[in-house]
Design a protein around this motif. Structure first.
Motif, mmCIF file in Angstrom:
data_model
loop_
_atom_site.group_PDB
_atom_site.id
_atom_site.type_symbol
_atom_site.label_atom_id
_atom_site.label_comp_id
_atom_site.label_asym_id
_atom_site.label_seq_id
_atom_site.Cartn_x
_atom_site.Cartn_y
_atom_site.Cartn_z
ATOM 1 N N HIS A 177 -24.698 26.853 -45.636
ATOM 2 C CA HIS A 177 -24.702 27.085 -44.190
ATOM 3 C C HIS A 177 -26.091 27.454 -43.692
ATOM 4 N N HIS A 178 -26.910 28.082 -44.539
ATOM 5 C CA HIS A 178 -28.210 28.574 -44.102
ATOM 6 C C HIS A 178 -29.177 27.463 -43.736
ATOM 7 N N PHE A 179 -28.921 26.220 -44.165
ATOM 8 C CA PHE A 179 -29.783 25.148 -43.647
ATOM 9 C C PHE A 179 -29.001 23.918 -43.188
ATOM 10 N N SER A 180 -27.695 24.028 -43.084
ATOM 11 C CA SER A 180 -26.900 22.919 -42.562
ATOM 12 C C SER A 180 -25.700 23.460 -41.789
ATOM 13 N N ALA A 181 -25.973 24.318 -40.826
ATOM 14 C CA ALA A 181 -24.910 25.077 -40.168
ATOM 15 C C ALA A 181 -23.924 24.190 -39.409
ATOM 16 N N THR A 182 -24.392 23.087 -38.845
ATOM 17 C CA THR A 182 -23.482 22.250 -38.053
ATOM 18 C C THR A 182 -22.426 21.576 -38.922
ATOM 19 N N ALA A 195 -23.593 43.001 -39.861
ATOM 20 C CA ALA A 195 -22.237 43.030 -40.416
ATOM 21 C C ALA A 195 -21.247 42.366 -39.467
ATOM 22 N N ASP A 196 -21.381 42.637 -38.172
ATOM 23 C CA ASP A 196 -20.485 42.013 -37.195
ATOM 24 C C ASP A 196 -20.703 40.498 -37.160
ATOM 25 N N GLY A 197 -21.974 40.077 -37.208
ATOM 26 C CA GLY A 197 -22.264 38.652 -37.179
ATOM 27 C C GLY A 197 -21.739 37.929 -38.406
ATOM 28 N N LEU A 198 -21.865 38.559 -39.562
ATOM 29 C CA LEU A 198 -21.346 37.955 -40.790
ATOM 30 C C LEU A 198 -19.826 37.858 -40.745
ATOM 31 N N GLU A 199 -19.183 38.883 -40.199
ATOM 32 C CA GLU A 199 -17.728 38.856 -40.105
ATOM 33 C C GLU A 199 -17.258 37.786 -39.125
ATOM 34 N N ASP A 200 -17.960 37.632 -38.016
ATOM 35 C CA ASP A 200 -17.620 36.560 -37.077
ATOM 36 C C ASP A 200 -17.721 35.203 -37.758
ATOM 37 N N VAL A 206 -28.410 35.360 -39.100
ATOM 38 C CA VAL A 206 -27.736 36.559 -38.600
ATOM 39 C C VAL A 206 -28.729 37.711 -38.730
ATOM 40 N N HIS A 207 -29.160 38.274 -37.622
ATOM 41 C CA HIS A 207 -30.238 39.256 -37.682
ATOM 42 C C HIS A 207 -30.048 40.360 -36.651
ATOM 43 N N GLY A 208 -30.659 41.516 -36.970
ATOM 44 C CA GLY A 208 -30.579 42.657 -36.079
ATOM 45 C C GLY A 208 -30.420 43.951 -36.843
ATOM 46 N N ALA A 209 -29.879 44.968 -36.181
ATOM 47 C CA ALA A 209 -29.560 46.229 -36.836
ATOM 48 C C ALA A 209 -28.426 45.998 -37.834
ATOM 49 N N PRO A 210 -28.261 46.885 -38.818
ATOM 50 C CA PRO A 210 -27.248 46.664 -39.850
ATOM 51 C C PRO A 210 -25.847 46.389 -39.302
ATOM 52 N N GLY A 211 -25.428 47.155 -38.305
ATOM 53 C CA GLY A 211 -24.107 46.933 -37.732
ATOM 54 C C GLY A 211 -23.982 45.570 -37.067
ATOM 55 N N ALA A 221 -14.051 29.015 -51.539
ATOM 56 C CA ALA A 221 -15.339 28.564 -51.008
ATOM 57 C C ALA A 221 -16.186 29.739 -50.575
ATOM 58 N N LEU A 222 -17.454 29.687 -50.918
ATOM 59 C CA LEU A 222 -18.415 30.643 -50.387
ATOM 60 C C LEU A 222 -19.430 29.887 -49.551
ATOM 61 N N ILE A 223 -20.088 30.601 -48.662
ATOM 62 C CA ILE A 223 -21.143 29.996 -47.858
ATOM 63 C C ILE A 223 -22.418 30.824 -47.990
ATOM 64 N N GLY A 224 -23.546 30.126 -48.081
ATOM 65 C CA GLY A 224 -24.841 30.776 -48.064
ATOM 66 C C GLY A 224 -25.262 31.025 -46.632
ATOM 67 N N VAL A 225 -25.678 32.256 -46.332
ATOM 68 C CA VAL A 225 -25.999 32.655 -44.955
ATOM 69 C C VAL A 225 -27.343 33.374 -44.913
ATOM 70 N N SER A 226 -28.240 32.921 -44.053
ATOM 71 C CA SER A 226 -29.492 33.643 -43.835
ATOM 72 C C SER A 226 -29.200 34.890 -43.019
ATOM 73 N N ALA A 227 -29.664 36.046 -43.490
ATOM 74 C CA ALA A 227 -29.416 37.303 -42.794
ATOM 75 C C ALA A 227 -30.611 38.222 -42.969
ATOM 76 N N VAL A 228 -30.984 38.912 -41.908
ATOM 77 C CA VAL A 228 -32.095 39.863 -41.932
ATOM 78 C C VAL A 228 -31.669 41.105 -41.163
ATOM 79 N N ALA A 229 -31.652 42.238 -41.847
ATOM 80 C CA ALA A 229 -31.310 43.518 -41.218
ATOM 81 C C ALA A 229 -32.528 44.429 -41.215
ATOM 82 N N VAL A 230 -32.689 45.171 -40.123
ATOM 83 C CA VAL A 230 -33.791 46.124 -40.010
ATOM 84 C C VAL A 230 -33.236 47.464 -39.544
ATOM 85 N N GLU A 231 -33.923 48.525 -39.915
ATOM 86 C CA GLU A 231 -33.464 49.863 -39.560
ATOM 87 C C GLU A 231 -33.871 50.244 -38.150
#
Length: 362
Positions: free
Chosen positions: A211-216, A314-319, A306-311, A240-250
């Motif tokens: 998913h991280h480079f072929s999301a459509t 987590a919400d974006g990954l769950e969506d 999926v990027h932003g604060a940790p919460g 099935a698992l999906i690979g997801v780009s994610a960046v969290a910052v404090e």
């Protein structure tokens, strides 16, 4: 081994920890950032694997790439052996080995050896793309006529070598992949389109989608996998698992996380234009003068991170998990700077309750 036995052992089905609704895993590319060496990147990957085990991630995969100065994991089997010596419970695997680049017997021997070294901890993920440009692919496959079009036949041969069950009369029926043992690593098929999804379903194998480079293509591919699935000795139902780009910052929320992710996006832009290099720094990505076409590419790439604060992450990954129905999430933070990458994975683990602290325990 029956499918029920494998599922009970957790060879395929991941372990849910903390408050996470699905198992969480990591895909690492041994990222080489500008100003750093491959040796430093590999040391950082080792440190990350140890931390991932402490935090409670389920599995840790490394991928085969060639001719890319920003990726040091050219030979997954070698790196997996090293990581296994520095961890004790973390599942390790390839995400993946590009099977058309290799003789099936060689892969059966390599992963049979890995299983003997680290029993019950090894996954064999296989892809059909070259993982590089065509010239490098030709150099890797010198003397071999096979390519991606022969992937099903190569996969069948590899499986026979791993299981030691070539039929009588087959040219390889008297050959053995050594070492071998009572158990062998489970095979996963990897893909970014429908071909591997359908093949994995037809063979009753677990499937990992990029998913991280072929999301459509994610939802159509997973739907095809499930509709094609036939129960097998490996799995009774799809997984099935999906690979997801994610960046969290404090601190700094989405703008700060986007700044980190943009450096990876610029690195991908350069790769697509035939100019691969180390992952640029966030400062370099900020200074870059983007053409309208380049800015559109960057925005499109970042839309799938999926990027932003940790919460927020987590919400974006769950969506995403709910939208795709993925059974497992494999996050990847292909950004510049080991401390930033390590912190991102730690914050995600903390957000899901895998750990009560985002810093490594050692």
């Amino acid at each position: 081994m029956t499918g029920e036995d494998q599922q009970t052992r957790g060879d395929i089905r991941g372990t849910v920890r903390g408050s996470a609704p699905a198992p969480l895993s990591i895909l690492d590319l041994a990222t080489v950032g500008a100003g750093h060496t491959a040796a430093q990147a590999l040391a950082a990957t080792t440190d990350l694997a140890r931390s991932a085990e402490q935090w409670g991630y389920h599995r840790f995969w490394v991928a085969e790439h060639h001719g890319m100065p920003g990726v040091a994991s050219s030979t997954p089997a070698v790196l997996i052996a090293h990581l296994g010596a520095h961890t004790s419970t973390l599942r390790l695997g390839s995400g993946g080995v590009m099977l058309p680049n290799h003789a099936p017997l060689a892969i059966a021997e390599q992963f049979g050896l890995l299983e003997a070294l680290h029993p019950g901890r090894i996954d064999l993920g296989l892809g059909r793309a070259p993982g590089t440009d065509q010239a490098t692919a030709r150099a890797l496959r010198r003397g071999h006529a096979e390519g991606a079009d022969d992937f099903p036949e190569q996969l069948a041969e590899l499986t026979h070598f791993l299981d030691g069950d070539f039929p009588d009369g087959h040219p390889y029926s008297r050959l053995s992949a050594v070492p071998s043992g009572p158990e062998r690593p489970p095979i996963w098929l990897l893909g970014s389109s429908g071909f591997s999804a359908q093949l994995a379903g037809r063979l009753g194998l677990p499937f990992a989608f990029a998913h991280h480079f072929s999301a459509t293509n994610t939802v159509p591919a997973l739907e095809l996998y499930r509709s094609s699935f036939r129960p097998s000795a490996v799995l009774a139902e799809p997984y099935a698992l999906i690979g997801v780009s994610a960046v969290a910052v404090e601190e700094g929320g989405r703008p700060a996380a986007r700044r980190l992710a943009r450096s990876a996006a610029l690195g991908m832009l350069r790769l697509r234009r035939g100019m691969p290099g180390p992952i640029p720094t966030p400062e370099e990505a900020e200074r870059h003068l983007y053409t309208p076409a380049e800015a559109e590419f960057i925005d499109g790439w970042l839309a799938n991170v999926v990027h932003g604060a940790p919460g927020e992450v987590a919400d974006g990954l769950e969506d995403l998990r709910k939208r795709t129905g993925a059974d497992e999430l494999m996050v990847t933070s292909h950004i510049h700077g080991h401390r930033a990458r390590l912190r991102s994975y730690g914050l995600i683990a903390q957000a899901y309750g895998l750990t009560d602290r985002a810093e490594p325990l050692t």
